[in-house]
Motif scaffolding. Structure first.
Motif, PDB file in Angstrom:
ATOM      1  N   ARG A  35       0.844  -1.195   0.000  1.00  0.00           N
ATOM      2  CA  ARG A  35       0.000   0.000   0.000  1.00  0.00           C
ATOM      3  C   ARG A  35       0.879   1.243   0.000  1.00  0.00           C
ATOM      4  N   THR A  36       0.380   2.291  -0.618  1.00  0.00           N
ATOM      5  CA  THR A  36       1.111   3.558  -0.622  1.00  0.00           C
ATOM      6  C   THR A  36       0.815   4.317   0.674  1.00  0.00           C
ATOM      7  N   ARG A  37       1.595   5.348   0.915  1.00  0.00           N
ATOM      8  CA  ARG A  37       1.339   6.200   2.088  1.00  0.00           C
ATOM      9  C   ARG A  37      -0.066   6.784   2.020  1.00  0.00           C
ATOM     10  N   GLU A  38      -0.445   7.190   0.824  1.00  0.00           N
ATOM     11  CA  GLU A  38      -1.765   7.796   0.644  1.00  0.00           C
ATOM     12  C   GLU A  38      -2.881   6.793   0.954  1.00  0.00           C
ATOM     13  N   GLN A  39      -2.698   5.553   0.547  1.00  0.00           N
ATOM     14  CA  GLN A  39      -3.708   4.527   0.830  1.00  0.00           C
ATOM     15  C   GLN A  39      -3.825   4.281   2.330  1.00  0.00           C
ATOM     16  N   VAL A  40      -2.691   4.250   3.019  1.00  0.00           N
ATOM     17  CA  VAL A  40      -2.725   4.054   4.472  1.00  0.00           C
ATOM     18  C   VAL A  40      -3.392   5.255   5.144  1.00  0.00           C
ATOM     19  N   ALA A  41      -3.048   6.456   4.715  1.00  0.00           N
ATOM     20  CA  ALA A  41      -3.657   7.663   5.283  1.00  0.00           C
ATOM     21  C   ALA A  41      -5.158   7.685   5.039  1.00  0.00           C
ATOM     22  N   ASP A  42      -5.577   7.270   3.855  1.00  0.00           N
ATOM     23  CA  ASP A  42      -7.010   7.238   3.545  1.00  0.00           C
ATOM     24  C   ASP A  42      -7.756   6.249   4.438  1.00  0.00           C
ATOM     25  N   ARG A  43      -7.095   5.198   4.887  1.00  0.00           N
ATOM     26  CA  ARG A  43      -7.715   4.239   5.801  1.00  0.00           C
ATOM     27  C   ARG A  43      -7.718   4.764   7.235  1.00  0.00           C
ATOM     28  N   HIS A  44      -6.669   5.511   7.605  1.00  0.00           N
ATOM     29  CA  HIS A  44      -6.568   6.021   8.970  1.00  0.00           C
ATOM     30  C   HIS A  44      -7.574   7.130   9.273  1.00  0.00           C
ATOM     31  N   ALA A  45      -7.828   7.972   8.305  1.00  0.00           N
ATOM     32  CA  ALA A  45      -8.735   9.100   8.538  1.00  0.00           C
ATOM     33  C   ALA A  45     -10.098   8.647   9.065  1.00  0.00           C
ATOM     34  N   PRO A  46     -10.742   7.649   8.463  1.00  0.00           N
ATOM     35  CA  PRO A  46     -12.029   7.206   9.011  1.00  0.00           C
ATOM     36  C   PRO A  46     -11.918   6.627  10.425  1.00  0.00           C
ATOM     37  N   PHE A  47     -10.785   5.970  10.742  1.00  0.00           N
ATOM     38  CA  PHE A  47     -10.597   5.458  12.108  1.00  0.00           C
ATOM     39  C   PHE A  47     -10.649   6.618  13.100  1.00  0.00           C
ATOM     40  N   ALA A  48      -9.889   7.663  12.809  1.00  0.00           N
ATOM     41  CA  ALA A  48      -9.830   8.822  13.701  1.00  0.00           C
ATOM     42  C   ALA A  48     -11.195   9.505  13.796  1.00  0.00           C
ATOM     43  N   LEU A  49     -11.877   9.641  12.676  1.00  0.00           N
ATOM     44  CA  LEU A  49     -13.192  10.281  12.695  1.00  0.00           C
ATOM     45  C   LEU A  49     -14.200   9.483  13.527  1.00  0.00           C
ATOM     46  N   ARG A  50     -14.115   8.165  13.460  1.00  0.00           N
ATOM     47  CA  ARG A  50     -15.029   7.348  14.280  1.00  0.00           C
ATOM     48  C   ARG A  50     -14.724   7.500  15.755  1.00  0.00           C
ATOM     49  N   MET A  51     -13.455   7.691  16.099  1.00  0.00           N
ATOM     50  CA  MET A  51     -13.086   7.879  17.508  1.00  0.00           C
ATOM     51  C   MET A  51     -13.690   9.145  18.096  1.00  0.00           C
ATOM     52  N   VAL A  52     -13.867  10.155  17.261  1.00  0.00           N
ATOM     53  CA  VAL A  52     -14.419  11.414  17.758  1.00  0.00           C
ATOM     54  C   VAL A  52     -15.901  11.558  17.417  1.00  0.00           C
ATOM     55  N   VAL A  53     -16.492  10.514  16.893  1.00  0.00           N
ATOM     56  CA  VAL A  53     -17.896  10.517  16.482  1.00  0.00           C
ATOM     57  C   VAL A  53     -18.179  11.767  15.661  1.00  0.00           C
ATOM     58  N   ALA A  54     -17.497  11.864  14.549  1.00  0.00           N
ATOM     59  CA  ALA A  54     -17.620  13.032  13.681  1.00  0.00           C
ATOM     60  C   ALA A  54     -19.018  13.101  13.085  1.00  0.00           C
ATOM     61  N   ASP A  55     -19.634  14.267  13.237  1.00  0.00           N
ATOM     62  CA  ASP A  55     -20.934  14.500  12.621  1.00  0.00           C
ATOM     63  C   ASP A  55     -20.690  14.947  11.193  1.00  0.00           C
ATOM     64  N   ARG A  56     -21.237  14.192  10.256  1.00  0.00           N
ATOM     65  CA  ARG A  56     -21.031  14.546   8.851  1.00  0.00           C
ATOM     66  C   ARG A  56     -22.285  15.096   8.259  1.00  0.00           C
TER      67      ARG A  56
END
Length: 56
Positions: A35-56
């Motif tokens: 995986r590229t750095r960008e692919q890993v970052a794209d997977r991490h962002a949703p993890f972090a958003l779920r931790m803070v219960v991001a309202d979308r």
């Protein structure tokens, strides 16, 4: 960031967990990872958003 945009029960633990993701990601990147750095970052962002219960 707008007030009420995130719902965080424990700010310190949440910040520590998100920071831990950032520290550990360095161990996941390397020649053996297909995986590229960008692919890993794209997977991490949703993890972090779920931790803070991001309202979308």
């Amino acid at each position: 960031m707008k007030k009420g945009e995130f719902s965080i029960d424990d700010l310190l633990l949440t910040a520590t967990a998100i920071g831990g993701l950032g520290v550990q990601v360095a161990q996941w990147l390397g020649p053996a990872l297909d995986r590229t750095r960008e692919q890993v970052a794209d997977r991490h962002a949703p993890f972090a958003l779920r931790m803070v219960v991001a309202d979308r």
